[in-house]
Design an enzyme around this catalytic site. Structure first.
Site, PDB file in Angstrom:
ATOM      1  N   MET A  71       8.822   4.562   5.165  1.00  0.00           N
ATOM      2  CA  MET A  71       8.900   3.191   4.662  1.00  0.00           C
ATOM      3  C   MET A  71      10.100   3.014   3.744  1.00  0.00           C
ATOM      4  O   MET A  71      10.742   1.962   3.746  1.00  0.00           O
ATOM      5  CB  MET A  71       7.608   2.795   3.950  1.00  0.00           C
ATOM      6  CG  MET A  71       6.399   2.712   4.882  1.00  0.00           C
ATOM      7  SD  MET A  71       6.650   1.646   6.316  1.00  0.00           S
ATOM      8  CE  MET A  71       6.938   0.075   5.536  1.00  0.00           C
ATOM      9  N   GLU A  72      10.414   4.042   2.969  1.00  0.00           N
ATOM     10  CA  GLU A  72      11.579   3.971   2.082  1.00  0.00           C
ATOM     11  C   GLU A  72      12.869   3.877   2.896  1.00  0.00           C
ATOM     12  O   GLU A  72      13.777   3.108   2.559  1.00  0.00           O
ATOM     13  CB  GLU A  72      11.596   5.177   1.141  1.00  0.00           C
ATOM     14  CG  GLU A  72      10.547   5.132   0.062  1.00  0.00           C
ATOM     15  CD  GLU A  72       9.112   5.371   0.529  1.00  0.00           C
ATOM     16  OE1 GLU A  72       8.180   5.101  -0.255  1.00  0.00           O
ATOM     17  OE2 GLU A  72       8.883   5.822   1.682  1.00  0.00           O
ATOM     18  N   LEU A 118       0.796  -1.224   0.000  1.00  0.00           N
ATOM     19  CA  LEU A 118       0.000   0.000   0.000  1.00  0.00           C
ATOM     20  C   LEU A 118       0.830   1.277   0.000  1.00  0.00           C
ATOM     21  O   LEU A 118       0.305   2.366   0.195  1.00  0.00           O
ATOM     22  CB  LEU A 118      -0.969  -0.011   1.191  1.00  0.00           C
ATOM     23  CG  LEU A 118      -1.940  -1.199   1.186  1.00  0.00           C
ATOM     24  CD1 LEU A 118      -2.796  -1.195   2.441  1.00  0.00           C
ATOM     25  CD2 LEU A 118      -2.807  -1.206  -0.062  1.00  0.00           C
ATOM     26  N   CYS A 119       2.127   1.156  -0.247  1.00  0.00           N
ATOM     27  CA  CYS A 119       2.992   2.334  -0.332  1.00  0.00           C
ATOM     28  C   CYS A 119       2.839   3.012  -1.697  1.00  0.00           C
ATOM     29  O   CYS A 119       2.739   2.344  -2.715  1.00  0.00           O
ATOM     30  CB  CYS A 119       4.455   1.950  -0.141  1.00  0.00           C
ATOM     31  SG  CYS A 119       4.902   1.680   1.563  1.00  0.00           S
ATOM     32  N   HIS A 120       2.863   4.336  -1.673  1.00  0.00           N
ATOM     33  CA  HIS A 120       2.824   5.102  -2.914  1.00  0.00           C
ATOM     34  C   HIS A 120       4.201   5.102  -3.568  1.00  0.00           C
ATOM     35  O   HIS A 120       5.210   5.200  -2.866  1.00  0.00           O
ATOM     36  CB  HIS A 120       2.439   6.558  -2.629  1.00  0.00           C
ATOM     37  CG  HIS A 120       1.034   6.722  -2.151  1.00  0.00           C
ATOM     38  ND1 HIS A 120       0.691   6.545  -0.830  1.00  0.00           N
ATOM     39  CD2 HIS A 120      -0.104   7.028  -2.806  1.00  0.00           C
ATOM     40  CE1 HIS A 120      -0.603   6.754  -0.698  1.00  0.00           C
ATOM     41  NE2 HIS A 120      -1.114   7.041  -1.875  1.00  0.00           N
ATOM     42  N   ASP A 153      23.960 -11.512   3.297  1.00  0.00           N
ATOM     43  CA  ASP A 153      24.102 -12.359   2.118  1.00  0.00           C
ATOM     44  C   ASP A 153      25.559 -12.490   1.691  1.00  0.00           C
ATOM     45  O   ASP A 153      26.017 -13.583   1.354  1.00  0.00           O
ATOM     46  CB  ASP A 153      23.277 -11.795   0.963  1.00  0.00           C
ATOM     47  CG  ASP A 153      23.419 -12.636  -0.293  1.00  0.00           C
ATOM     48  OD1 ASP A 153      23.195 -13.863  -0.225  1.00  0.00           O
ATOM     49  OD2 ASP A 153      23.770 -12.066  -1.352  1.00  0.00           O
TER      50      ASP A 153
END
Length: 175
Positions: free
Chosen positions: A130-131, A92-94, A145
């Site tokens: 969020m970014e 739901l992130c733009h 990793d």
């Protein structure tokens, strides 16, 4: 299998619990928030996190002798790339046009850890928390990793937003 009628019924019963959660409509259904009426402002978010590892692993990363190459250099690029792809990962992130992303790594010999701090900026209608969080996590995942062949027990921890600025809610920082 649960029918959509049952889901809708349960969601409606929880509608009061969803007040204040912007990604749910009045019926309790998930939706993308409408930011069309919001003012464009300079938005900034700073997030951080840490990866703990064996001292030998940290020494290999610092020396630049990891078999896969420059661990922190590649993790920095991965974090920047992740910040730009957040809307592809979080439903739901733009999608945002980011104006600046910086990624810093801080080596703590005493704790045998590497801290990652990301600052993300945009001129827009919605925040960039969020970014910044996505960038931190992907940066740390990349370190894992690239180093897992020598240390599978690394632990990522304390991923959080440290501060945010801009928008209607103004500035916030974690004390």
């Amino acid at each position: 299998m649960t029918s959509s009628k049952t889901i809708n019924s349960n969601a409606n019963n929880d509608a009061d619990a969803n007040q204040g959660l912007t990604h749910f409509d009045q019926g309790g259904q998930a939706h993308m928030v409408d930011v069309g009426g919001k003012a464009e402002t300079h938005r900034v978010a700073i997030a951080s996190g840490t990866i703990r590892m064996k001292p030998e692993t940290l020494a290999v990363i610092q020396s630049g002798t990891a078999k896969k190459g420059d661990v922190l250099g590649i993790a920095r690029i991965a974090a920047i790339m992740a910040s730009k792809r957040t809307s592809d990962l979080i439903p739901l992130c733009h999608p945002l046009a980011l104006t600046h992303v910086s990624v810093d790594f801080d080596i703590d010999q005493a704790q045998s850890s590497i801290g990652c701090t990301v600052r993300v900026e945009t001129q827009g209608k919605t925040g960039v928390e969020m970014e910044a969080l996505t960038a931190v996590q992907v940066g740390l995942l990349t370190i894992y990793d690239m180093s897992k062949a020598i240390d599978r027990g690394m632990v990522m921890t304390d991923i959080r937003v440290q501060e945010k600025h801009g928008g209607k809610s103004g500035s916030w920082s974690q004390a």
